[in-house]
Motif scaffolding. Structure first.
Motif, PDB file in Angstrom:
ATOM      1  N   ALA A 111      -3.122   5.922   4.147  1.00  0.00           N
ATOM      2  CA  ALA A 111      -3.604   6.086   5.516  1.00  0.00           C
ATOM      3  C   ALA A 111      -4.499   4.905   5.876  1.00  0.00           C
ATOM      4  CB  ALA A 111      -4.364   7.402   5.671  1.00  0.00           C
ATOM      5  N   GLU A 112      -4.767   4.792   7.141  1.00  0.00           N
ATOM      6  CA  GLU A 112      -5.604   3.702   7.648  1.00  0.00           C
ATOM      7  C   GLU A 112      -6.508   4.238   8.747  1.00  0.00           C
ATOM      8  OE1 GLU A 112      -5.060  -0.352  10.322  1.00  0.00           O
ATOM      9  OE2 GLU A 112      -3.370   0.372   9.128  1.00  0.00           O
ATOM     10  N   ILE A 113      -7.750   3.782   8.779  1.00  0.00           N
ATOM     11  CA  ILE A 113      -8.672   4.093   9.871  1.00  0.00           C
ATOM     12  C   ILE A 113      -9.103   2.777  10.492  1.00  0.00           C
ATOM     13  CG2 ILE A 113     -10.924   5.045  10.490  1.00  0.00           C
ATOM     14  CD1 ILE A 113     -10.512   7.173   8.363  1.00  0.00           C
ATOM     15  N   ARG A 114      -8.981   2.689  11.796  1.00  0.00           N
ATOM     16  CA  ARG A 114      -9.307   1.454  12.506  1.00  0.00           C
ATOM     17  C   ARG A 114      -9.793   1.775  13.908  1.00  0.00           C
ATOM     18  NH1 ARG A 114      -5.458   0.795  16.354  1.00  0.00           N
ATOM     19  NH2 ARG A 114      -3.294   1.444  15.927  1.00  0.00           N
ATOM     20  N   ASN A 115     -10.300   0.768  14.599  1.00  0.00           N
ATOM     21  CA  ASN A 115     -10.658   0.928  16.003  1.00  0.00           C
ATOM     22  C   ASN A 115      -9.389   1.062  16.837  1.00  0.00           C
ATOM     23  OD1 ASN A 115     -12.859  -1.195  14.812  1.00  0.00           O
ATOM     24  ND2 ASN A 115     -13.787   0.281  16.199  1.00  0.00           N
ATOM     25  N   TYR A 116      -9.396   1.992  17.780  1.00  0.00           N
ATOM     26  CA  TYR A 116      -8.227   2.072  18.649  1.00  0.00           C
ATOM     27  C   TYR A 116      -8.377   1.113  19.825  1.00  0.00           C
ATOM     28  CZ  TYR A 116     -10.695   5.876  21.369  1.00  0.00           C
ATOM     29  OH  TYR A 116     -11.571   6.642  22.098  1.00  0.00           O
ATOM     30  N   ARG A 117      -7.234   0.802  20.453  1.00  0.00           N
ATOM     31  CA  ARG A 117      -7.185  -0.200  21.516  1.00  0.00           C
ATOM     32  C   ARG A 117      -6.245   0.266  22.623  1.00  0.00           C
ATOM     33  NH1 ARG A 117      -5.387  -2.361  16.515  1.00  0.00           N
ATOM     34  NH2 ARG A 117      -3.095  -2.455  16.369  1.00  0.00           N
ATOM     35  N   GLU A 118      -6.140  -0.545  23.670  1.00  0.00           N
ATOM     36  CA  GLU A 118      -5.375  -0.135  24.848  1.00  0.00           C
ATOM     37  C   GLU A 118      -3.926   0.219  24.510  1.00  0.00           C
ATOM     38  OE1 GLU A 118      -5.964  -2.181  28.684  1.00  0.00           O
ATOM     39  OE2 GLU A 118      -7.436  -3.425  27.629  1.00  0.00           O
ATOM     40  N   ALA A 119      -3.333  -0.511  23.599  1.00  0.00           N
ATOM     41  CA  ALA A 119      -1.938  -0.251  23.249  1.00  0.00           C
ATOM     42  C   ALA A 119      -1.735   1.128  22.628  1.00  0.00           C
ATOM     43  CB  ALA A 119      -1.439  -1.327  22.285  1.00  0.00           C
ATOM     44  N   ASP A 120      -2.824   1.793  22.220  1.00  0.00           N
ATOM     45  CA  ASP A 120      -2.743   3.089  21.550  1.00  0.00           C
ATOM     46  C   ASP A 120      -2.891   4.273  22.503  1.00  0.00           C
ATOM     47  OD1 ASP A 120      -2.616   1.831  18.997  1.00  0.00           O
ATOM     48  OD2 ASP A 120      -4.793   1.595  19.017  1.00  0.00           O
ATOM     49  N   PHE A 121      -3.143   4.020  23.783  1.00  0.00           N
ATOM     50  CA  PHE A 121      -3.537   5.109  24.677  1.00  0.00           C
ATOM     51  C   PHE A 121      -2.501   6.230  24.738  1.00  0.00           C
ATOM     52  CE2 PHE A 121      -6.630   2.488  27.547  1.00  0.00           C
ATOM     53  CZ  PHE A 121      -7.455   2.321  26.452  1.00  0.00           C
ATOM     54  N   ALA A 122      -1.236   5.897  24.861  1.00  0.00           N
ATOM     55  CA  ALA A 122      -0.209   6.947  24.971  1.00  0.00           C
ATOM     56  C   ALA A 122      -0.189   7.819  23.723  1.00  0.00           C
ATOM     57  CB  ALA A 122       1.162   6.320  25.207  1.00  0.00           C
ATOM     58  N   GLU A 123      -0.332   7.206  22.544  1.00  0.00           N
ATOM     59  CA  GLU A 123      -0.350   7.960  21.300  1.00  0.00           C
ATOM     60  C   GLU A 123      -1.595   8.835  21.201  1.00  0.00           C
ATOM     61  OE1 GLU A 123       1.982   7.837  18.155  1.00  0.00           O
ATOM     62  OE2 GLU A 123       2.825   8.013  20.165  1.00  0.00           O
ATOM     63  N   LEU A 124      -2.730   8.313  21.649  1.00  0.00           N
ATOM     64  CA  LEU A 124      -3.971   9.084  21.594  1.00  0.00           C
ATOM     65  C   LEU A 124      -3.898  10.318  22.498  1.00  0.00           C
ATOM     66  CD1 LEU A 124      -6.419   6.063  21.671  1.00  0.00           C
ATOM     67  CD2 LEU A 124      -6.148   7.643  19.755  1.00  0.00           C
ATOM     68  N   ILE A 125      -3.301  10.169  23.661  1.00  0.00           N
ATOM     69  CA  ILE A 125      -3.140  11.307  24.572  1.00  0.00           C
ATOM     70  C   ILE A 125      -2.183  12.335  23.967  1.00  0.00           C
ATOM     71  CG2 ILE A 125      -2.230  11.989  26.825  1.00  0.00           C
ATOM     72  CD1 ILE A 125      -3.364   9.314  27.905  1.00  0.00           C
ATOM     73  N   ARG A 126      -1.134  11.861  23.288  1.00  0.00           N
ATOM     74  CA  ARG A 126      -0.214  12.780  22.611  1.00  0.00           C
ATOM     75  C   ARG A 126      -0.937  13.597  21.550  1.00  0.00           C
ATOM     76  NH1 ARG A 126       1.995  12.613  17.837  1.00  0.00           N
ATOM     77  NH2 ARG A 126       1.482  10.414  17.496  1.00  0.00           N
ATOM     78  N   ILE A 127      -1.775  12.931  20.754  1.00  0.00           N
ATOM     79  CA  ILE A 127      -2.522  13.620  19.700  1.00  0.00           C
ATOM     80  C   ILE A 127      -3.455  14.669  20.305  1.00  0.00           C
ATOM     81  CG2 ILE A 127      -4.262  13.328  17.905  1.00  0.00           C
ATOM     82  CD1 ILE A 127      -1.485  12.451  17.102  1.00  0.00           C
ATOM     83  N   ASN A 140      -7.809  10.976  29.311  1.00  0.00           N
ATOM     84  CA  ASN A 140      -6.898  10.260  30.195  1.00  0.00           C
ATOM     85  C   ASN A 140      -7.105   8.758  29.970  1.00  0.00           C
ATOM     86  OD1 ASN A 140      -9.021   9.244  31.997  1.00  0.00           O
ATOM     87  ND2 ASN A 140      -9.151  11.339  32.794  1.00  0.00           N
ATOM     88  N   GLU A 141      -6.255   7.943  30.557  1.00  0.00           N
ATOM     89  CA  GLU A 141      -6.300   6.509  30.281  1.00  0.00           C
ATOM     90  C   GLU A 141      -7.590   5.857  30.750  1.00  0.00           C
ATOM     91  OE1 GLU A 141      -2.948   4.230  31.378  1.00  0.00           O
ATOM     92  OE2 GLU A 141      -1.553   5.332  30.082  1.00  0.00           O
ATOM     93  N   THR A 196     -21.711  13.284  27.746  1.00  0.00           N
ATOM     94  CA  THR A 196     -20.630  12.303  27.577  1.00  0.00           C
ATOM     95  C   THR A 196     -20.151  11.725  28.899  1.00  0.00           C
ATOM     96  OG1 THR A 196     -18.774  13.863  27.758  1.00  0.00           O
ATOM     97  CG2 THR A 196     -19.818  13.623  25.583  1.00  0.00           C
ATOM     98  N   ASP A 197     -20.829  12.066  29.999  1.00  0.00           N
ATOM     99  CA  ASP A 197     -20.370  11.643  31.323  1.00  0.00           C
ATOM    100  C   ASP A 197     -18.934  12.110  31.548  1.00  0.00           C
ATOM    101  OD1 ASP A 197     -20.256  10.312  33.827  1.00  0.00           O
ATOM    102  OD2 ASP A 197     -19.495   8.486  32.875  1.00  0.00           O
ATOM    103  N   ALA A 198     -18.701  13.381  31.215  1.00  0.00           N
ATOM    104  CA  ALA A 198     -17.377  14.002  31.346  1.00  0.00           C
ATOM    105  C   ALA A 198     -16.304  13.212  30.596  1.00  0.00           C
ATOM    106  CB  ALA A 198     -16.985  14.164  32.807  1.00  0.00           C
TER     107      ALA A 198
END
Length: 233
Positions: free
Chosen positions: A16-32, A48-49, A96-98
């Motif tokens: 496994a890997e842990i890293r900083n997420y970035r803009e290219a990951d947004f769709a995957e993050l929303i899926r999770i 949301n994005e 968290t400012d919503a």
């Protein structure tokens, strides 16, 4: 941040890997998020994005994801707050400012966890604990005083209903529920997980988040930086 490690899935080591997420990951993050928080969790509270864009631009150190099998399977997000924001009388929306974290305070001494989630398929692998551990490392790296956050209590509503059926005119308070988890009389999916990660309860917060399972309560839980020296460099 970027680190590689092994976790166990069905008794088999898995890279496994842990890293900083970035803009290219947004769709995957929303899926999770959708996989991790199904109804009755309110859909409007999922990332949301625009929120994710703020996370990577305002505090990239606090925007981490976990990868396994070549895809994102979990994430954790935080922001820095000052002591004036960290009392027990606050809601998730306020602190968290919503979820937009426009109130991120670069001079704050507390890393506040806005969210942590792991895809159900990858739970019990230890990835959630490793994500939390990685945030502790951020706390140490940035020389912060502590990590703080509100933990959902998704077992509370069912426990309160069962308690009411067995006690005449009785009611199980959120404080009593948390105490029963601390005593080992009950197990809560979130609170028990946070305890295993080293977090310590500091209080119960009413009206923290619209959350039927937790009856809108949360347990405020912290992790103190063992290397903090009062803010001195």
């Amino acid at each position: 941040m970027r680190k590689e490690l092994y976790v166990f899935r069905d008794r088999k080591p898995m890279k496994a890997e842990i890293r900083n997420y970035r803009e290219a990951d947004f769709a995957e993050l929303i899926r999770i998020q959708r996989e991790s928080f199904p109804p009755p969790f309110p859909e409007e509270l999922l990332w949301n994005e625009e929120q994710l864009y703020n996370h990577v631009k305002r505090f990239p150190e606090g925007a981490l994801c976990a990868m396994a099998d070549g895809r994102i399977v979990g994430s954790v997000t935080g922001l820095l707050i000052g002591s004036e924001q960290s009392g027990t009388a606050h809601s998730w929306q306020e602190v968290t400012d919503a979820g937009y974290i426009r109130n991120h305070n670069p001079s704050g001494d507390t890393l506040y966890i806005a969210d942590i989630c792991v895809s159900p398929e990858y739970r019990k692998t230890g990835l959630g604990k490793w994500l939390m551990q990685s945030m502790y490392e951020v706390v140490v790296h940035l020389r912060l005083r502590r990590l703080l956050g509100g933990g959902r209590m998704p077992g509370y509503a069912d426990a309160a209903a069962a308690f009411a059926e067995t006690k005449e005119a009785g009611f199980l308070s959120a404080e009593q529920y948390l105490e029963s988890v601390m005593k080992g009389e009950r197990s809560d999916p979130v609170i028990s997980f946070l305890l295993r990660c080293g977090r310590t309860p500091v209080g119960v917060v009413p009206d923290y988040l619209e959350d039927e399972e937790s009856m809108n309560y949360a347990a405020l839980m912290e992790w103190k930086n063992p290397f903090w020296n009062g803010g001195n460099q």
